[in-house]
Design a protein around this motif. Sequence first.
Motif, PDB file in Angstrom:
ATOM      1  N   PRO A   1       5.125  -7.837  -6.809  1.00 30.77           N
ATOM      2  CA  PRO A   1       4.014  -8.105  -8.283  1.00 30.77           C
ATOM      3  C   PRO A   1       3.399  -6.799  -8.140  1.00 30.77           C
ATOM      4  N   GLY A   2       2.942  -6.182  -6.866  1.00 31.03           N
ATOM      5  CA  GLY A   2       2.234  -4.841  -6.188  1.00 31.03           C
ATOM      6  C   GLY A   2       1.967  -4.025  -6.237  1.00 31.03           C
ATOM      7  N   LEU A   3       3.758  -3.636  -6.362  1.00 29.92           N
ATOM      8  CA  LEU A   3       4.710  -2.640  -5.615  1.00 29.92           C
ATOM      9  C   LEU A   3       3.766  -2.043  -6.566  1.00 29.92           C
ATOM     10  N   MET A   4       3.460  -1.452  -7.977  1.00 29.71           N
ATOM     11  CA  MET A   4       2.768  -0.271  -8.066  1.00 29.71           C
ATOM     12  C   MET A   4       1.822  -1.209  -9.649  1.00 29.71           C
ATOM     13  N   THR A   5       1.069  -0.232  -9.548  1.00 32.19           N
ATOM     14  CA  THR A   5      -0.300  -0.606 -10.377  1.00 32.19           C
ATOM     15  C   THR A   5      -0.712   0.018 -11.642  1.00 32.19           C
ATOM     16  N   GLY A   6      -1.403  -0.497 -12.554  1.00 31.79           N
ATOM     17  CA  GLY A   6      -1.939   0.479 -13.742  1.00 31.79           C
ATOM     18  C   GLY A   6      -3.102   1.087 -12.945  1.00 31.79           C
TER      19      GLY A   6
ATOM     20  N   THR B   1       0.835  -1.079  -0.081  1.00 29.79           N
ATOM     21  CA  THR B   1      -0.320   0.367  -0.034  1.00 29.79           C
ATOM     22  C   THR B   1       0.887   1.333   0.234  1.00 29.79           C
ATOM     23  N   ILE B   2       1.983   0.840   0.335  1.00 30.87           N
ATOM     24  CA  ILE B   2       2.715   2.067   0.982  1.00 30.87           C
ATOM     25  C   ILE B   2       3.514   2.720  -0.496  1.00 30.87           C
ATOM     26  N   SER B   3       3.640   1.356  -1.375  1.00 24.97           N
ATOM     27  CA  SER B   3       5.068   1.843  -2.463  1.00 24.97           C
ATOM     28  C   SER B   3       4.105   2.262  -3.612  1.00 24.97           C
ATOM     29  N   VAL B   4       2.179   1.788  -4.032  1.00 22.97           N
ATOM     30  CA  VAL B   4       1.842   1.908  -3.959  1.00 22.97           C
ATOM     31  C   VAL B   4       1.488   3.165  -4.603  1.00 22.97           C
ATOM     32  N   LEU B   5       1.208   3.889  -3.079  1.00 20.84           N
ATOM     33  CA  LEU B   5       0.697   5.349  -2.783  1.00 20.84           C
ATOM     34  C   LEU B   5       1.914   6.218  -3.435  1.00 20.84           C
ATOM     35  N   PHE B   6       3.427   5.933  -3.605  1.00 20.47           N
ATOM     36  CA  PHE B   6       4.243   6.954  -3.630  1.00 20.47           C
ATOM     37  C   PHE B   6       3.745   6.677  -4.900  1.00 20.47           C
ATOM     38  N   PHE B   7       4.746   5.447  -5.913  1.00 18.41           N
ATOM     39  CA  PHE B   7       4.562   5.490  -6.439  1.00 18.41           C
ATOM     40  C   PHE B   7       4.058   5.610  -7.635  1.00 18.41           C
ATOM     41  N   ASP B   8       2.837   5.152  -7.684  1.00 18.04           N
ATOM     42  CA  ASP B   8       1.583   5.281  -8.395  1.00 18.04           C
ATOM     43  C   ASP B   8       1.284   7.028  -8.565  1.00 18.04           C
ATOM     44  N   THR B   9       1.320   7.779  -7.263  1.00 16.11           N
ATOM     45  CA  THR B   9       0.824   9.490  -7.038  1.00 16.11           C
ATOM     46  C   THR B   9       2.023   9.672  -8.260  1.00 16.11           C
ATOM     47  N   LEU B  10       3.109   9.402  -8.230  1.00 14.08           N
ATOM     48  CA  LEU B  10       4.181  10.252  -8.906  1.00 14.08           C
ATOM     49  C   LEU B  10       4.101   9.625  -9.748  1.00 14.08           C
ATOM     50  N   VAL B  11       3.794   8.807 -10.498  1.00 15.12           N
ATOM     51  CA  VAL B  11       4.304   8.966 -11.908  1.00 15.12           C
ATOM     52  C   VAL B  11       2.484   9.259 -12.707  1.00 15.12           C
ATOM     53  N   GLY B  12       1.976   9.357 -12.009  1.00 12.61           N
ATOM     54  CA  GLY B  12       0.184  10.086 -12.214  1.00 12.61           C
ATOM     55  C   GLY B  12       0.725  11.645 -12.333  1.00 12.61           C
ATOM     56  N   TYR B  13       0.984  11.821 -11.533  1.00 12.93           N
ATOM     57  CA  TYR B  13       2.289  13.770 -11.149  1.00 12.93           C
ATOM     58  C   TYR B  13       2.280  13.947 -12.531  1.00 12.93           C
TER      59      TYR B  13
ATOM     60  N   PRO C   1      -7.905  12.767  -1.153  1.00 15.31           N
ATOM     61  CA  PRO C   1      -8.894  11.908  -1.344  1.00 15.31           C
ATOM     62  C   PRO C   1      -8.423  10.910  -1.627  1.00 15.31           C
ATOM     63  N   ALA C   2      -8.250  11.305  -3.430  1.00 18.56           N
ATOM     64  CA  ALA C   2      -8.316   9.765  -4.442  1.00 18.56           C
ATOM     65  C   ALA C   2      -6.982   8.886  -3.379  1.00 18.56           C
ATOM     66  N   MET C   3      -5.701   9.422  -2.832  1.00 18.89           N
ATOM     67  CA  MET C   3      -4.862   8.755  -2.141  1.00 18.89           C
ATOM     68  C   MET C   3      -5.109   7.728  -1.559  1.00 18.89           C
ATOM     69  N   SER C   4      -6.551   8.909  -0.406  1.00 22.30           N
ATOM     70  CA  SER C   4      -6.788   7.285   0.326  1.00 22.30           C
ATOM     71  C   SER C   4      -7.848   6.629  -0.177  1.00 22.30           C
ATOM     72  N   ALA C   5      -8.591   6.715  -1.385  1.00 18.77           N
ATOM     73  CA  ALA C   5      -9.258   6.059  -1.537  1.00 18.77           C
ATOM     74  C   ALA C   5      -8.006   4.611  -2.544  1.00 18.77           C
ATOM     75  N   LEU C   6      -7.390   5.042  -3.501  1.00 20.43           N
ATOM     76  CA  LEU C   6      -6.307   3.580  -3.890  1.00 20.43           C
ATOM     77  C   LEU C   6      -5.724   3.236  -2.535  1.00 20.43           C
ATOM     78  N   GLY C   7      -5.351   3.605  -1.841  1.00 21.29           N
ATOM     79  CA  GLY C   7      -4.734   3.449  -0.288  1.00 21.29           C
ATOM     80  C   GLY C   7      -5.588   1.845   0.287  1.00 21.29           C
ATOM     81  N   ILE C   8      -7.297   2.728   0.849  1.00 18.98           N
ATOM     82  CA  ILE C   8      -7.932   1.408   0.646  1.00 18.98           C
ATOM     83  C   ILE C   8      -8.012   0.101  -0.318  1.00 18.98           C
TER      84      ILE C   8
END
Length: 269
Positions: free
Chosen positions: A139-144, A76-88, A186-193
Amino acid sequence: MKLRKIITYVLLILGSGVMLFPFIWMISTSLKPPMEIFTLDIIPENLTLDNYKKVFEESLFLKWFINSIIVAIITTISVLFFDTLVGYIIAKFNFIGRGALFLLILSTLMVPTEMLIIPWYMMSSDLGWTDSYWGILFPGLMTGFGVFLMKQYMEQIPDDLLNAARIDGMNEFAIFFKVAMPQVWPAMSALGIFTFLSNWNAFLWPLIVIESPDLRTLPVGLSFFSSGEAESQWHLIMTGATISVIPLIIVFIFLQRHIIKGITLTGMK
């Protein structure tokens, strides 16, 4: 209007009952002695907590629970950081191939997980990651899906706000952490959940990559009670399942508003 409301509430109550019945039956079975598990009584005649004691004494349930917590939190921590960074980056930076890169990331959502199992396992085997925490995690450290969600939400941040930060002398990482991320909480919270729930319930990949009993996650560990290693013990299976949903219920109770908002955001640009 009153009749319509009555019909609506009746349908909602019936639907809620259908959805809640398996959960109620699971709790009821976890409180029954083995002799009563196939009876149709919702309220056990001989209420007992022995099943909860046996789950911890006859298996590595606590270890499996901790393993699931570790895997779910790290991913969850990895996805929140990397997916948010790539999205930005995709949303706020102009570079050659940006659109093609985004389409490539979206295309990964169309590939079924089952088709990725063999490449994942071959990679894990070549790198020596099988039967380890890292083998479960990578496999779950980043998600499309996470990149898509964050990119859509990042586009709503005004460019003038980011440019003002650049004029003030902030570097790009500082802008990302101190300006952009607070705007998309808010979007990061939803993604984390969503990420926590999916990794908490993951079964197929941990089952394949893990061999040691003490490295099993909770869903894989619960299969111990119905596998060839032991006879099917439905009272213990239901007991373990009841305990395993407690963290999910807690997450949902406190963050249900973000879950609903996250579902809404996935369809917005």
